[in-house]
Design an enzyme around this catalytic site. Structure first.
Site, PDB file in Angstrom:
ATOM      1  N   SER A  13      -0.716  -5.293  -6.951  1.00 31.10           N
ATOM      2  CA  SER A  13       0.194  -6.448  -6.906  1.00 31.10           C
ATOM      3  C   SER A  13       0.174  -7.118  -5.524  1.00 31.10           C
ATOM      4  CB  SER A  13       1.624  -6.061  -7.305  1.00 31.10           C
ATOM      5  OG  SER A  13       2.242  -5.291  -6.309  1.00 31.10           O
ATOM      6  N   ASN A  14      -0.056  -6.345  -4.469  1.00 31.33           N
ATOM      7  CA  ASN A  14      -0.192  -6.965  -3.147  1.00 31.33           C
ATOM      8  C   ASN A  14      -1.490  -7.768  -3.059  1.00 31.33           C
ATOM      9  OD1 ASN A  14       2.000  -6.293  -1.036  1.00 31.33           O
ATOM     10  ND2 ASN A  14       1.729  -4.350  -2.133  1.00 31.33           N
ATOM     11  N   ASN A 107      -2.516  -2.584   6.950  1.00 29.32           N
ATOM     12  CA  ASN A 107      -1.973  -1.823   5.820  1.00 29.32           C
ATOM     13  C   ASN A 107      -0.531  -2.256   5.584  1.00 29.32           C
ATOM     14  OD1 ASN A 107      -1.802   0.325   3.860  1.00 29.32           O
ATOM     15  ND2 ASN A 107      -0.596   1.481   5.353  1.00 29.32           N
ATOM     16  N   HIS A 109       3.105  -0.690   4.215  1.00 25.12           N
ATOM     17  CA  HIS A 109       3.757   0.579   3.915  1.00 25.12           C
ATOM     18  C   HIS A 109       5.188   0.308   3.436  1.00 25.12           C
ATOM     19  CE1 HIS A 109       4.588   4.820   4.100  1.00 25.12           C
ATOM     20  NE2 HIS A 109       5.728   4.532   4.708  1.00 25.12           N
ATOM     21  N   GLY A 143      -4.114   7.727  12.779  1.00 28.97           N
ATOM     22  CA  GLY A 143      -3.018   8.522  12.215  1.00 28.97           C
ATOM     23  C   GLY A 143      -2.621   8.046  10.823  1.00 28.97           C
TER      24      GLY A 143
HETATM   25  C1  GRF Z   1       2.854  -0.602  -2.312  1.00 25.79           C
HETATM   26  O1  GRF Z   1       4.139  -0.092  -2.459  1.00 25.79           O
HETATM   27  C2  GRF Z   1       2.406  -0.488  -0.877  1.00 25.79           C
HETATM   28  O2  GRF Z   1       3.438  -0.588   0.027  1.00 25.79           O
HETATM   29  C3  GRF Z   1       1.806   0.898  -0.829  1.00 25.79           C
HETATM   30  O3  GRF Z   1       1.182   1.063  -2.069  1.00 25.79           O
HETATM   31  C4  GRF Z   1       1.806   0.239  -3.029  1.00 25.79           C
HETATM   32  C5  GRF Z   1       0.724  -0.611  -3.633  1.00 25.79           C
HETATM   33  O4  GRF Z   1       1.188  -1.422  -4.681  1.00 25.79           O
HETATM   34  N1  GRF Z   1       0.902   1.022   0.297  1.00 25.79           N
HETATM   35  P1  GRF Z   1       0.226  -2.501  -5.305  1.00 25.79           P
HETATM   36  O5  GRF Z   1      -1.022  -1.774  -5.782  1.00 25.79           O
HETATM   37  O6  GRF Z   1      -0.083  -3.514  -4.260  1.00 25.79           O
HETATM   38  O7  GRF Z   1       0.991  -3.085  -6.466  1.00 25.79           O
END
Ligand code: GRF
Length: 214
Positions: A13-14, A107, A109, A143
């Site tokens: 989704s991101n 990234n 998080h 890290g």
């Molecule tokens: C998100 O919650 C992101 O913060 C974490 O992994 C998840 C990925 O979600 N790193 P998507 O695949 O982007 O929907």
């Protein structure tokens, strides 16, 4: 125009929010490739729908971590990728990729780092009982979720929250701040100094909580 490579393991989704930001003209960038470690990642479908090349590369098909990440960085560099995006890439990135892309891997998080790094950031926040959580975009170092923080957005945590409801509230912010961070990068508005990211912009970005997305 900035050339991006995306690494994702799951629903993407991101990844989609970045595609949408490019399609709407908010972000002036192009996504050269999606690399995934998971044959079944829904992100592959999203890439297909947007005409983005995707490659499946599974770590178990490589003799070791170094060769896996060397191959990934070769694929990225072959396509002229300048910025690598980890959009739900569920692995600790190997040093051979980090060295090639120092301060050029971002990234996202789902917690306010340095609190609650690693897996299940949302559940960790709930279990701890914090009243605020959120998400963090950061550069990747050796890290686990320890690299320089670029931008954060905060959300409230309610007593009635479940892991799902909190995750959903945080995800909405993830979809705002990830494209925003990439946009700042693409405009050359950030630099890393002594482990801190300095963001240069025409407004007061010293407070980067729920930033207006201009
Ligand atoms: C998100 O919650 C992101 O913060 C974490 O992994 C998840 C990925 O979600 N790193 P998507 O695949 O982007 O929907």
């Amino acid at each position: 125009m900035l050339t991006i490579g995306v690494l994702a393991s799951g629903r993407g989704s991101n990844f989609q929010s970045i595609i949408n930001s490019i399609d709407s003209g908010y972000l002036k960038a192009k996504i050269a490739v999606l690399i995934t470690d998971n044959n079944d990642a829904y992100a592959i479908e999203r890439a297909k729908n947007s005409g983005i090349e995707s490659i499946v590369m599974r770590q178990k098909d490589f003799p070791d971590n170094d060769s896996y990440y060397t191959e990934i960085s070769d694929e990225l560099m072959k396509r002229g990728v300048e910025l690598t995006i980890l959009a739900g890439f569920m692995r600790v990135v190997g040093k051979t990729l980090i060295e090639k892309f120092r301060n050029r891997i971002m990234n996202i998080h789902p917690a306010l780092l340095p609190s609650f790094p690693g897996l299940h950031g949302q559940k960790q926040a709930l279990d701890y009982g914090v009243r605020l959580s959120g998400c963090t975009v950061h550069f990747v170092d050796e890290g686990v979720d320890t690299g320089p923080v670029i931008i954060q957005a905060a959300v409230p945590v309610y007593d009635a929250d479940t892991e799902e409801s909190l995750s959903e509230r945080i995800l909405e912010q993830e979809h705002r701040i990830f494209p925003y961070a990439i946009k700042l990068f693409s405009e050359g508005k950030m630099s890393v100094s002594g482990g801190r990211v300095i963001v240069e912009s025409n407004k007061d970005d010293s407070v980067l909580i729920n930033p207006p997305l201009k």
